[in-house]
Design an enzyme around this catalytic site. Structure first.
Site, PDB file in Angstrom:
ATOM      1  N   ASP A 131       0.877  -1.154   0.000  1.00 27.38           N
ATOM      2  CA  ASP A 131       0.000   0.000   0.000  1.00 27.38           C
ATOM      3  C   ASP A 131       0.929   1.222   0.000  1.00 27.38           C
ATOM      4  OD1 ASP A 131      -2.479   1.470   0.552  1.00 27.38           O
ATOM      5  OD2 ASP A 131      -1.581   1.803   2.522  1.00 27.38           O
ATOM      6  N   LEU A 132       0.411   2.382  -0.364  1.00 22.78           N
ATOM      7  CA  LEU A 132       1.290   3.568  -0.442  1.00 22.78           C
ATOM      8  C   LEU A 132       1.159   4.447   0.808  1.00 22.78           C
ATOM      9  CD1 LEU A 132       3.249   5.298  -2.145  1.00 22.78           C
ATOM     10  CD2 LEU A 132       1.265   6.299  -3.274  1.00 22.78           C
ATOM     11  N   ASP A 133       0.006   5.093   0.939  1.00 21.84           N
ATOM     12  CA  ASP A 133      -0.181   6.015   2.052  1.00 21.84           C
ATOM     13  C   ASP A 133      -0.222   5.256   3.382  1.00 21.84           C
ATOM     14  OD1 ASP A 133      -0.894   8.123   3.737  1.00 21.84           O
ATOM     15  OD2 ASP A 133      -3.026   7.870   3.297  1.00 21.84           O
ATOM     16  N   THR A 146       1.141  10.363   3.710  1.00 25.83           N
ATOM     17  CA  THR A 146       0.446  11.452   3.013  1.00 25.83           C
ATOM     18  C   THR A 146      -0.858  11.802   3.716  1.00 25.83           C
ATOM     19  OG1 THR A 146      -0.322   9.728   1.514  1.00 25.83           O
ATOM     20  CG2 THR A 146       1.368  11.199   0.663  1.00 25.83           C
ATOM     21  N   LYS A 153      -8.591   6.887   5.980  1.00 27.30           N
ATOM     22  CA  LYS A 153      -7.390   6.160   5.542  1.00 27.30           C
ATOM     23  C   LYS A 153      -7.749   4.926   4.724  1.00 27.30           C
ATOM     24  CE  LYS A 153      -4.139   7.817   8.931  1.00 27.30           C
ATOM     25  NZ  LYS A 153      -3.329   7.537  10.124  1.00 27.30           N
ATOM     26  N   GLY A 154      -7.171   4.844   3.538  1.00 27.49           N
ATOM     27  CA  GLY A 154      -7.365   3.658   2.689  1.00 27.49           C
ATOM     28  C   GLY A 154      -8.650   3.666   1.888  1.00 27.49           C
ATOM     29  N   ARG A 163     -11.360   8.526  -2.740  1.00 27.83           N
ATOM     30  CA  ARG A 163     -11.594   9.980  -2.629  1.00 27.83           C
ATOM     31  C   ARG A 163     -13.085  10.299  -2.468  1.00 27.83           C
ATOM     32  NH1 ARG A 163      -9.194  13.097  -7.596  1.00 27.83           N
ATOM     33  NH2 ARG A 163      -7.452  11.770  -6.981  1.00 27.83           N
ATOM     34  N   SER A 220      -2.454   0.611  -4.371  1.00 22.13           N
ATOM     35  CA  SER A 220      -2.952   1.783  -3.639  1.00 22.13           C
ATOM     36  C   SER A 220      -4.271   2.279  -4.203  1.00 22.13           C
ATOM     37  CB  SER A 220      -1.919   2.911  -3.732  1.00 22.13           C
ATOM     38  OG  SER A 220      -2.465   4.134  -3.298  1.00 22.13           O
ATOM     39  N   ALA A 221      -5.103   2.859  -3.322  1.00 22.18           N
ATOM     40  CA  ALA A 221      -6.364   3.450  -3.765  1.00 22.18           C
ATOM     41  C   ALA A 221      -6.141   4.808  -4.417  1.00 22.18           C
ATOM     42  CB  ALA A 221      -7.294   3.623  -2.561  1.00 22.18           C
ATOM     43  N   SER A 222      -4.946   5.365  -4.233  1.00 24.13           N
ATOM     44  CA  SER A 222      -4.738   6.758  -4.659  1.00 24.13           C
ATOM     45  C   SER A 222      -4.550   6.922  -6.158  1.00 24.13           C
ATOM     46  CB  SER A 222      -3.523   7.351  -3.950  1.00 24.13           C
ATOM     47  OG  SER A 222      -3.293   8.653  -4.455  1.00 24.13           O
ATOM     48  N   ASN A 231      -3.286   9.503  -7.232  1.00 29.26           N
ATOM     49  CA  ASN A 231      -2.067  10.332  -7.309  1.00 29.26           C
ATOM     50  C   ASN A 231      -0.803   9.503  -7.089  1.00 29.26           C
ATOM     51  OD1 ASN A 231      -3.252  13.082  -7.566  1.00 29.26           O
ATOM     52  ND2 ASN A 231      -4.214  12.515  -5.632  1.00 29.26           N
ATOM     53  N   LYS A 268     -10.957  -1.053  -1.924  1.00 28.72           N
ATOM     54  CA  LYS A 268     -10.710  -1.936  -0.780  1.00 28.72           C
ATOM     55  C   LYS A 268     -11.895  -1.772   0.180  1.00 28.72           C
ATOM     56  CE  LYS A 268      -5.781  -0.793  -1.146  1.00 28.72           C
ATOM     57  NZ  LYS A 268      -4.644  -0.074  -0.568  1.00 28.72           N
ATOM     58  N   GLU A 309      -0.008  -3.369   4.643  1.00 32.93           N
ATOM     59  CA  GLU A 309      -1.172  -2.473   4.630  1.00 32.93           C
ATOM     60  C   GLU A 309      -1.376  -1.800   5.988  1.00 32.93           C
ATOM     61  OE1 GLU A 309      -4.002  -1.309   1.739  1.00 32.93           O
ATOM     62  OE2 GLU A 309      -3.887  -0.759   3.853  1.00 32.93           O
ATOM     63  N   ASP A 310      -1.749  -0.511   5.953  1.00 29.00           N
ATOM     64  CA  ASP A 310      -1.980   0.196   7.220  1.00 29.00           C
ATOM     65  C   ASP A 310      -3.450   0.411   7.547  1.00 29.00           C
ATOM     66  OD1 ASP A 310      -2.276   2.196   5.134  1.00 29.00           O
ATOM     67  OD2 ASP A 310      -2.339   3.650   6.778  1.00 29.00           O
TER      68      ASP A 310
HETATM   69  P1  B16 Z   1      -6.501  10.095  -3.906  1.00 29.25           P
HETATM   70  P2  B16 Z   1      -3.578   4.167   0.027  1.00 29.25           P
HETATM   71  C1  B16 Z   1      -5.391   6.110  -0.083  1.00 29.25           C
HETATM   72  O1  B16 Z   1      -4.072   5.674  -0.306  1.00 29.25           O
HETATM   73  C2  B16 Z   1      -5.451   6.984   1.146  1.00 29.25           C
HETATM   74  O2  B16 Z   1      -5.124   6.215   2.304  1.00 29.25           O
HETATM   75  C3  B16 Z   1      -6.837   7.536   1.309  1.00 29.25           C
HETATM   76  O3  B16 Z   1      -6.912   8.379   2.436  1.00 29.25           O
HETATM   77  C4  B16 Z   1      -7.229   8.306   0.042  1.00 29.25           C
HETATM   78  O4  B16 Z   1      -8.564   8.789   0.140  1.00 29.25           O
HETATM   79  C5  B16 Z   1      -7.101   7.368  -1.163  1.00 29.25           C
HETATM   80  O5  B16 Z   1      -5.778   6.872  -1.233  1.00 29.25           O
HETATM   81  C6  B16 Z   1      -7.423   8.072  -2.459  1.00 29.25           C
HETATM   82  O6  B16 Z   1      -6.436   9.033  -2.724  1.00 29.25           O
HETATM   83  O7  B16 Z   1      -7.485  11.138  -3.510  1.00 29.25           O
HETATM   84  O8  B16 Z   1      -5.065  10.598  -3.972  1.00 29.25           O
HETATM   85  O9  B16 Z   1      -6.893   9.351  -5.144  1.00 29.25           O
HETATM   86  O10 B16 Z   1      -3.537   4.071   1.524  1.00 29.25           O
HETATM   87  O11 B16 Z   1      -4.540   3.194  -0.630  1.00 29.25           O
HETATM   88  O12 B16 Z   1      -2.214   4.148  -0.600  1.00 29.25           O
HETATM   89 MG    MG Z   2      -2.799   3.158   3.338  1.00 30.03          MG
END
Ligand code: B16
Ligand code: MG
Length: 217
Positions: free
Chosen positions: A10-12, A18, A46-47, A50, A115-117, A119, A146, A170-171
């Site tokens: 996982d990233l964040d 972040t 977290k996780g 958006r 990662s869900a992000s 970005n 997730k 994973e956190d």
């Molecule tokens: P974005 P992960 C997740 O990252 C974050 O933990 C979560 O807080 C955020 O809403 C999600 O990414 C979406 O991020 O807005 O940048 O697309 O923990 O899955 O690495």
């Molecule tokens: Mg995370």
């Protein structure tokens, strides 16, 4: 068949913190909407995706908007968030993370991001971590958030490794559930009280090394 061949990260919260920037950007939006949003509330984001994060904040404020307005609000928050992320430097990589990526890669483990992000690429580029990964699955590539296992199963597929031979770091609770749903071994990063479903829990990747990785399962 049980020997671990691949690591999915996982990233964040695992490679970089972040969450504090997500908080600052969501807080700015919440303030504009006159919603009281605290650091404790931020834990619930977290996780999660958006749009789900926005829904949680609107639930806290008991405000309803149509989907078009919600998309505009999420885009506004993301622009503020990206302004923070553009300033990220490799100094913000969480302790032990790069060392572990480096030694796992040098020892022929396959590595993937899950990662869900949306970005993720920007963040990995800012941290100079892109080249460690054999596969990068992020929020732009999956349709189910997730705890659905999609993000990790796609990672295993791209790595061509059986899910049973993958370990996920994973956190977030939803992320741990996603890993378990994918039939993967899960190392939780954080608190054992919260990450109850993980196979084991450590406080950060600084506690992980190749010996421990080879002993999993
Ligand atoms: P974005 P992960 C997740 O990252 C974050 O933990 C979560 O807080 C955020 O809403 C999600 O990414 C979406 O991020 O807005 O940048 O697309 O923990 O899955 O690495
Ligand atoms: Mg995370």
């Amino acid at each position: 068949m049980s020997q671990i061949k691949a690591c999915l990260f996982d990233l964040d919260g695992v490679l970089v913190d972040t969450a504090k920037y997500h908080f600052l950007a969501w807080k700015r939006l919440a303030d504009e909407l006159h919603i009281k949003f605290t650091k404790e509330d931020n834990e619930r984001l977290k996780g999660v995706s958006r749009m789900r994060s926005l829904d949680i904040i609107l639930e806290i404020g008991q405000i309803h908007f149509d989907s078009e307005t919600k998309l505009k609000l999420a885009a506004k928050k993301n622009n503020w968030y990206v302004d923070f992320i553009k300033e990220l430097t490799p100094d913000e990589i969480l302790p032990g993370s790069e060392e572990f990526l480096k030694s796992a890669k040098a020892n022929n483990f396959k590595l993937a991001l899950g990662s869900a992000s949306k970005n993720s690429m920007l963040i990995l580029n800012k941290l100079n971590l892109v080249d460690y990964f054999d596969a990068i699955i992020d929020g732009t590539k999956v349709s189910k958030a997730k705890p659905d296992p999609e993000v990790f199963l796609r990672g295993a597929e791209e790595l061509k490794v059986n899910p049973k031979q993958c370990v996920v770091f994973e956190d977030a609770e939803a992320g741990v559930e996603a890993a378990i749903n994918a039939d993967m071994y899960c190392v939780g990063i954080g608190s054992p009280q919260i990450l109850k479903k993980a196979n084991m829990v450590i406080s950060g990747l600084h506690e992980m090394n190749l010996n421990k990785l080879n002993l999993l399962k």
